[in-house]
Design a protein around this motif. Structure first.
Motif, PDB file in Angstrom:
ATOM      1  N   LEU A   7      90.725  58.462  86.505  1.00  0.00           N
ATOM      2  CA  LEU A   7      90.578  58.486  87.957  1.00  0.00           C
ATOM      3  C   LEU A   7      91.379  59.634  88.550  1.00  0.00           C
ATOM      4  CD1 LEU A   7      91.054  54.694  88.752  1.00  0.00           C
ATOM      5  CD2 LEU A   7      88.898  55.966  88.664  1.00  0.00           C
ATOM      6  N   GLY A   8      91.013  60.041  89.739  1.00  0.00           N
ATOM      7  CA  GLY A   8      91.759  61.065  90.459  1.00  0.00           C
ATOM      8  C   GLY A   8      93.085  60.503  90.950  1.00  0.00           C
ATOM      9  N   LYS A   9      93.951  61.376  91.430  1.00  0.00           N
ATOM     10  CA  LYS A   9      95.290  60.986  91.869  1.00  0.00           C
ATOM     11  C   LYS A   9      95.247  59.879  92.934  1.00  0.00           C
ATOM     12  CE  LYS A   9      99.423  62.963  94.006  1.00  0.00           C
ATOM     13  NZ  LYS A   9     100.028  64.195  94.510  1.00  0.00           N
ATOM     14  N   GLU A  10      94.435  60.071  93.961  1.00  0.00           N
ATOM     15  CA  GLU A  10      94.368  59.093  95.041  1.00  0.00           C
ATOM     16  C   GLU A  10      93.865  57.739  94.551  1.00  0.00           C
ATOM     17  OE1 GLU A  10      93.067  62.224  95.319  1.00  0.00           O
ATOM     18  OE2 GLU A  10      94.552  63.076  96.679  1.00  0.00           O
ATOM     19  N   GLU A  11      92.870  57.765  93.674  1.00  0.00           N
ATOM     20  CA  GLU A  11      92.330  56.518  93.143  1.00  0.00           C
ATOM     21  C   GLU A  11      93.356  55.799  92.272  1.00  0.00           C
ATOM     22  OE1 GLU A  11      90.650  59.430  92.911  1.00  0.00           O
ATOM     23  OE2 GLU A  11      88.943  59.097  94.238  1.00  0.00           O
ATOM     24  N   ARG A  12      94.145  56.552  91.501  1.00  0.00           N
ATOM     25  CA  ARG A  12      95.197  55.935  90.681  1.00  0.00           C
ATOM     26  C   ARG A  12      96.269  55.299  91.564  1.00  0.00           C
ATOM     27  NH1 ARG A  12      94.934  60.887  87.928  1.00  0.00           N
ATOM     28  NH2 ARG A  12      97.063  61.361  88.583  1.00  0.00           N
ATOM     29  N   ILE A  13      96.620  55.975  92.651  1.00  0.00           N
ATOM     30  CA  ILE A  13      97.612  55.420  93.582  1.00  0.00           C
ATOM     31  C   ILE A  13      97.082  54.140  94.213  1.00  0.00           C
ATOM     32  CG2 ILE A  13      98.781  55.798  95.794  1.00  0.00           C
ATOM     33  CD1 ILE A  13      98.981  58.795  94.957  1.00  0.00           C
ATOM     34  N   LEU A  14      95.833  54.166  94.668  1.00  0.00           N
ATOM     35  CA  LEU A  14      95.235  52.965  95.267  1.00  0.00           C
ATOM     36  C   LEU A  14      95.175  51.818  94.266  1.00  0.00           C
ATOM     37  CD1 LEU A  14      92.346  54.464  97.416  1.00  0.00           C
ATOM     38  CD2 LEU A  14      94.423  53.314  98.231  1.00  0.00           C
ATOM     39  N   SER A  15      94.825  52.121  93.027  1.00  0.00           N
ATOM     40  CA  SER A  15      94.770  51.102  91.991  1.00  0.00           C
ATOM     41  C   SER A  15      96.145  50.477  91.775  1.00  0.00           C
ATOM     42  CB  SER A  15      94.248  51.705  90.684  1.00  0.00           C
ATOM     43  OG  SER A  15      94.251  50.745  89.659  1.00  0.00           O
ATOM     44  N   TYR A  16      97.170  51.325  91.718  1.00  0.00           N
ATOM     45  CA  TYR A  16      98.546  50.840  91.553  1.00  0.00           C
ATOM     46  C   TYR A  16      98.917  49.906  92.705  1.00  0.00           C
ATOM     47  CZ  TYR A  16     103.630  50.869  91.912  1.00  0.00           C
ATOM     48  OH  TYR A  16     104.931  50.492  92.046  1.00  0.00           O
ATOM     49  N   LEU A  17      98.665  50.346  93.932  1.00  0.00           N
ATOM     50  CA  LEU A  17      99.036  49.546  95.094  1.00  0.00           C
ATOM     51  C   LEU A  17      98.278  48.224  95.143  1.00  0.00           C
ATOM     52  CD1 LEU A  17      99.261  52.364  97.784  1.00  0.00           C
ATOM     53  CD2 LEU A  17     101.157  51.130  96.703  1.00  0.00           C
ATOM     54  N   GLU A  18      97.002  48.245  94.814  1.00  0.00           N
ATOM     55  CA  GLU A  18      96.212  47.018  94.812  1.00  0.00           C
ATOM     56  C   GLU A  18      96.706  46.041  93.757  1.00  0.00           C
ATOM     57  OE1 GLU A  18      92.251  48.439  94.253  1.00  0.00           O
ATOM     58  OE2 GLU A  18      92.034  49.042  96.354  1.00  0.00           O
TER      59      GLU A  18
ATOM     60  N   MET B 267      99.786  45.923  92.299  1.00  0.00           N
ATOM     61  CA  MET B 267     101.174  45.499  92.460  1.00  0.00           C
ATOM     62  C   MET B 267     101.356  44.514  93.603  1.00  0.00           C
ATOM     63  SD  MET B 267     102.935  46.600  90.034  1.00  0.00           S
ATOM     64  CE  MET B 267     104.563  46.128  90.582  1.00  0.00           C
ATOM     65  N   GLU B 268     100.497  44.553  94.587  1.00  0.00           N
ATOM     66  CA  GLU B 268     100.582  43.714  95.786  1.00  0.00           C
ATOM     67  C   GLU B 268     101.803  44.077  96.633  1.00  0.00           C
ATOM     68  OE1 GLU B 268     100.305  39.616  94.634  1.00  0.00           O
ATOM     69  OE2 GLU B 268      98.416  39.944  93.601  1.00  0.00           O
ATOM     70  N   ASN B 269     102.986  44.160  96.031  1.00  0.00           N
ATOM     71  CA  ASN B 269     104.188  44.570  96.747  1.00  0.00           C
ATOM     72  C   ASN B 269     104.879  45.655  95.915  1.00  0.00           C
ATOM     73  OD1 ASN B 269     106.562  44.973  98.079  1.00  0.00           O
ATOM     74  ND2 ASN B 269     107.273  42.862  97.944  1.00  0.00           N
ATOM     75  N   PRO B 270     104.622  46.936  96.212  1.00  0.00           N
ATOM     76  CA  PRO B 270     105.199  48.007  95.398  1.00  0.00           C
ATOM     77  C   PRO B 270     106.702  48.165  95.577  1.00  0.00           C
ATOM     78  CG  PRO B 270     104.055  48.930  97.274  1.00  0.00           C
ATOM     79  CD  PRO B 270     103.782  47.451  97.280  1.00  0.00           C
TER      80      PRO B 270
END
Length: 67
Positions: free
Chosen positions: A16-27, A29-32
């Motif tokens: 995935l691209g950078k933005e998609e990886r960040i969104l995936s992480y945030l989704e 983790m629920e609470n980063p």
């Protein structure tokens, strides 16, 4: 203290691209700002200072000795 996600349970798709990886992480983790890393609970907080996180990490790393 309640349940928090373990960072080791994350599944990040490297294709995935950078933005998609960040969104995936945030989704996932629920609470980063609070998560589990194995047996260690991690809480991220911000203080009123001019130092950036990068400054702090460099300072911390420079104090550690590599064996």
């Amino acid at each position: 203290m309640g349940y928090v996600k373990d960072i080791k349970d994350l599944k990040i798709d490297a294709s995935l691209g950078k933005e998609e990886r960040i969104l995936s992480y945030l989704e996932q983790m629920e609470n980063p700002y609070e998560y589990q890393d194995g047996n260690t609970r991690v809480r991220i907080r911000f203080s009123d200072t001019e130092k950036t996180l990068t400054d702090q990490l460099i300072s911390y790393a420079s104090e550690k000795t590599i064996i």
